[in-house]
Design a protein around this motif. Structure first.
Motif, PDB file in Angstrom:
ATOM      1  N   ARG A 309     -21.568 -46.965 -29.724  1.00 43.40           N
ATOM      2  CA  ARG A 309     -22.833 -46.286 -29.955  1.00 43.40           C
ATOM      3  C   ARG A 309     -23.604 -46.234 -28.635  1.00 43.40           C
ATOM      4  N   ASP A 310     -24.306 -45.149 -28.407  1.00 45.39           N
ATOM      5  CA  ASP A 310     -25.195 -45.105 -27.266  1.00 45.39           C
ATOM      6  C   ASP A 310     -26.348 -46.092 -27.490  1.00 45.39           C
ATOM      7  N   PRO A 311     -26.937 -46.606 -26.402  1.00 48.95           N
ATOM      8  CA  PRO A 311     -27.966 -47.650 -26.562  1.00 48.95           C
ATOM      9  C   PRO A 311     -29.216 -47.130 -27.251  1.00 48.95           C
ATOM     10  N   PHE A 312     -29.627 -47.832 -28.277  1.00 54.60           N
ATOM     11  CA  PHE A 312     -30.892 -47.529 -28.951  1.00 54.60           C
ATOM     12  C   PHE A 312     -31.534 -48.819 -29.418  1.00 54.60           C
ATOM     13  N   SER A 313     -31.360 -49.859 -28.598  1.00 54.67           N
ATOM     14  CA  SER A 313     -31.997 -51.147 -28.872  1.00 54.67           C
ATOM     15  C   SER A 313     -32.396 -51.764 -27.547  1.00 54.67           C
ATOM     16  N   VAL A 314     -33.273 -52.753 -27.618  1.00 53.99           N
ATOM     17  CA  VAL A 314     -33.686 -53.473 -26.430  1.00 53.99           C
ATOM     18  C   VAL A 314     -33.610 -54.968 -26.719  1.00 53.99           C
ATOM     19  N   MET A 315     -32.999 -55.724 -25.811  1.00 55.69           N
ATOM     20  CA  MET A 315     -32.948 -57.173 -25.914  1.00 55.69           C
ATOM     21  C   MET A 315     -34.012 -57.745 -24.980  1.00 55.69           C
ATOM     22  N   TYR A 316     -34.760 -58.744 -25.470  1.00 51.92           N
ATOM     23  CA  TYR A 316     -35.843 -59.288 -24.657  1.00 51.92           C
ATOM     24  C   TYR A 316     -35.969 -60.801 -24.810  1.00 51.92           C
ATOM     25  N   LEU A 317     -36.636 -61.389 -23.823  1.00 53.05           N
ATOM     26  CA  LEU A 317     -37.067 -62.777 -23.892  1.00 53.05           C
ATOM     27  C   LEU A 317     -38.520 -62.765 -24.329  1.00 53.05           C
ATOM     28  N   GLY A 318     -38.797 -63.255 -25.527  1.00 47.61           N
ATOM     29  CA  GLY A 318     -40.161 -63.280 -26.042  1.00 47.61           C
ATOM     30  C   GLY A 318     -40.972 -64.403 -25.422  1.00 47.61           C
ATOM     31  N   ILE A 319     -42.248 -64.128 -25.168  1.00 45.38           N
ATOM     32  CA  ILE A 319     -43.172 -65.111 -24.583  1.00 45.38           C
ATOM     33  C   ILE A 319     -44.384 -65.210 -25.499  1.00 45.38           C
ATOM     34  N   ASN A 320     -44.721 -66.415 -25.914  1.00 37.28           N
ATOM     35  CA  ASN A 320     -45.835 -66.625 -26.838  1.00 37.28           C
ATOM     36  C   ASN A 320     -47.066 -67.094 -26.069  1.00 37.28           C
ATOM     37  N   GLN A 321     -48.018 -66.187 -25.878  1.00 40.85           N
ATOM     38  CA  GLN A 321     -49.209 -66.510 -25.100  1.00 40.85           C
ATOM     39  C   GLN A 321     -50.146 -67.480 -25.801  1.00 40.85           C
ATOM     40  N   ALA A 322     -49.876 -67.759 -27.080  1.00 36.51           N
ATOM     41  CA  ALA A 322     -50.685 -68.746 -27.796  1.00 36.51           C
ATOM     42  C   ALA A 322     -50.326 -70.175 -27.393  1.00 36.51           C
ATOM     43  N   VAL A 323     -49.234 -70.328 -26.640  1.00 37.65           N
ATOM     44  CA  VAL A 323     -48.791 -71.631 -26.168  1.00 37.65           C
ATOM     45  C   VAL A 323     -49.094 -71.747 -24.681  1.00 37.65           C
ATOM     46  N   ALA A 324     -49.958 -72.692 -24.307  1.00 41.55           N
ATOM     47  CA  ALA A 324     -50.265 -72.902 -22.890  1.00 41.55           C
ATOM     48  C   ALA A 324     -49.028 -73.471 -22.181  1.00 41.55           C
TER      49      ALA A 324
END
Length: 555
Positions: A309-324
């Motif tokens: 399949r041609d790409p139609f998704s994105v993989m990411y590293l999530g960052i939670n700004q609620a955590v100092a």
């Protein structure tokens, strides 16, 4: 040589589908993709098709889940008002045969297909359509807390307890075969959004009898309703059984359209790519999804058909700004600069997977060629951490076990490499592995102590809003991100007519999101399926709209 040719053909077909599918989708009616076109009666389906999946679904009520394995099953069982043509990307008739918009895009009138029944024998009509829309609009607050990935909110923004903020106004029964859906403000992607599995129409009788809004049943670590264990729709396949070994669907003998060749589908989970591969080679399954880079070449050498399949998704590293200290921009920038995307893609993704610097895939309108990217710079990352006053505070890094997704082929290995890169610049990482079926998705999308996490998003229709809206269109506990300016811009862009102005607006939004680093986009992955010699063709779709009536088996 034959297998290479099949592989190339699969890639070319996927590219054509993607290129055409990314054209502006309109509401122009056309022939139903599921209706029979021949003059003679089609043959009765007789085949059994065993399909290998990466995991069991997290429930079978698509209105309250964002799980791709759930959608794979419910696309066979439930149908929406409109569908997507696999070769053109156009919005096509499904349960609605015609539609038109009026009142400056605030009203949509649908003519419904006649003589269609749900699997429980109850009639499909305008009242059933409105019962579903009203259910979604009035989802109780308790359910919304238990199921944070509900598509209705990301598309329509609010529920009946905050009607001034909701795009959805009401659903009106005009006649048994005519229904009108009214909006509070224009939404350019409305028709495309209705192609989401979340907006498929369920039997109102079954929803009520199985208390669909009460998530009091536990399955695979998830809280789901009784209805989510036995969905009832109008689709070409009916739910049959679900146990720990497989999930079975059977042909709907009363289906209004083409029933294809398959009488029984068994979805059989294998949580490792190697076990899926071996099951195919042993003849225990006829096809499987999510071929990984580690098994791709082995399959090619054995002459196995592979369709990409041609790409139609994105993989990411999530960052939670609620955590100092992740609330500090310098720390988030340091995290981005510590990640060597090229190494990750080379080691863990299928060839031709592209690096991501934003969350909208390159072939979509709104992709910004100049979105800011900090690049891989570990020395600069160390400087930023020092400037931010980072003193080695522990950051919990959540990642899933026993899972493969189109956007995340080998999460354990990807975690190990990203963790190594973060530690190399001085970030104190604490691993938090969680089995996918033990509620990983809900844990990282709910308030909590997850500082970092691995996840991704698979698009369902060709509009930048389908990526930016669900991820960054409102405050979400997944990221602890609350940029009112970006929220307002996304809300404005989704109402603009298709064209240069809308495209420019989304490019600006992409740049603004990239500059604030609420997460680190890493890759636009290519995903692939492996097929046995029993399969002549498979309806591979970049948006995963793969209905098994369109699978063609060899005589």
């Amino acid at each position: 040589m034959a297998s290479s040719k099949i592989r190339r053909l699969g890639m070319q077909c996927g590219a054509v589908i993607m290129a055409l599918g990314l054209a502006a989708c309109t509401g122009t009616p056309g022939p139903s993709p599921s209706s029979s076109t021949g003059t003679s009666a089609p043959a009765e389906p007789t085949a059994t098709f065993n399909f290998g999946t990466a995991s069991m679904p997290l429930g079978l009520d698509p209105a309250v889940t964002s799980d791709s394995e759930a959608y794979r099953v419910t696309r066979q069982v439930l149908e929406g008002l409109v569908g997507v043509d696999g070769s053109t990307g156009q919005t096509t008739p499904l349960l609605a045969t015609e539609w038109k918009d009026s009142n400056n895009g605030l009203s949509y009138d649908f003519t419904l297909r006649e003589k269609v029944t749900f699997h429980d024998g109850t009639p499909f009509d305008a009242a059933a359509v409105c019962a579903n829309f009203n259910r979604w609009f009035t989802f109780p607050a308790d359910l919304r807390k238990q199921a944070p990935g509900i598509s209705f909110q990301s598309v329509f923004k609010a529920y009946s307890d905050a009607p001034d903020f909701s795009i959805f106004k009401d659903c009106k029964v005009v006649s048994p075969t005519d229904v009108q859906i009214n909006l509070t403000r224009p939404f350019t992607g409305f028709l495309q959004a209705l192609t989401l599995p979340a907006f498929a129409i369920s039997s109102p009788k079954a929803l009520e009898a199985q208390k669909a809004n009460v998530l009091d049943t536990a399955r695979n670590g998830q809280a789901i309703s009784a209805y989510a264990t036995h969905p009832v729709g109008t689709g070409p396949f009916m739910f049959s059984a679900w146990d720990e070994q497989k999930l079975t669907l059977t042909t709907n003998q009363a289906y209004w359209g083409n029933r294809g060749q398959i009488a029984t589908i068994n979805f059989i989970p294998y949580d490792r790519a190697e076990t899926r591969q071996q099951a195919l080679l042993d003849g225990r399954i006829d096809a499987y999804d999510l071929v990984t880079s580690g098994t791709f070449d082995q399959l090619v050498k054995k002459g196995v058909q592979i369709v990409q399949r041609d790409p139609f998704s994105v993989m990411y590293l999530g960052i939670n700004q609620a955590v100092a200290p992740l609330d500090k921009l310098e720390v988030r920038q340091a995290i981005e600069m510590s990640i060597d995307k090229e190494t990750l893609i080379r080691r863990f993704f299928i060839d031709n997977t592209a690096q991501a610097s934003q969350f909208v895939p390159p072939k979509l309108s709104g992709f910004n060629n100049n979105a800011p990217s900090l690049g891989y710079n570990p020395d600069k990352a160390k400087e930023l951490l020092k400037k931010a006053g980072y003193n080695g505070e522990e950051l919990k890094f959540y990642y899933p076990l026993n899972a493969t997704r189109a956007y995340l082929p080998t999460p354990e290995k990807i975690y190990a490499e990203i963790s190594r890169q973060l530690v190399a610049v001085g970030i104190n990482v604490k691993p938090v592995p969680i089995n996918w079926e033990d509620g990983y998705l809900q844990k990282v999308q709910s308030p909590g102590d997850h500082a970092l996490h691995l996840l991704g998003w698979n698009g369902s229709y060709a509009d930048a809003d389908n990526f930016l809206g669900p991820l960054f269109g409102e405050a979400r506990p997944e990221f602890g991100y609350s940029d009112a300016d970006v929220f307002h811009k996304i809300e404005r862009a989704r109402a603009l007519p298709n064209g240069d102005g809308r495209n420019t607006e989304y490019q600006s939004i992409n740049a603004e999101i990239a500059a604030s680093v609420p997460a680190v986009p890493i890759a636009f992955p290519i995903s692939a399926l492996a097929l046995s010699n029993k399969v002549e063709s498979y309806p591979a779709s970049p948006v995963l709209n793969e209905v098994f009536t369109n699978v063609r088996l060899k005589p």
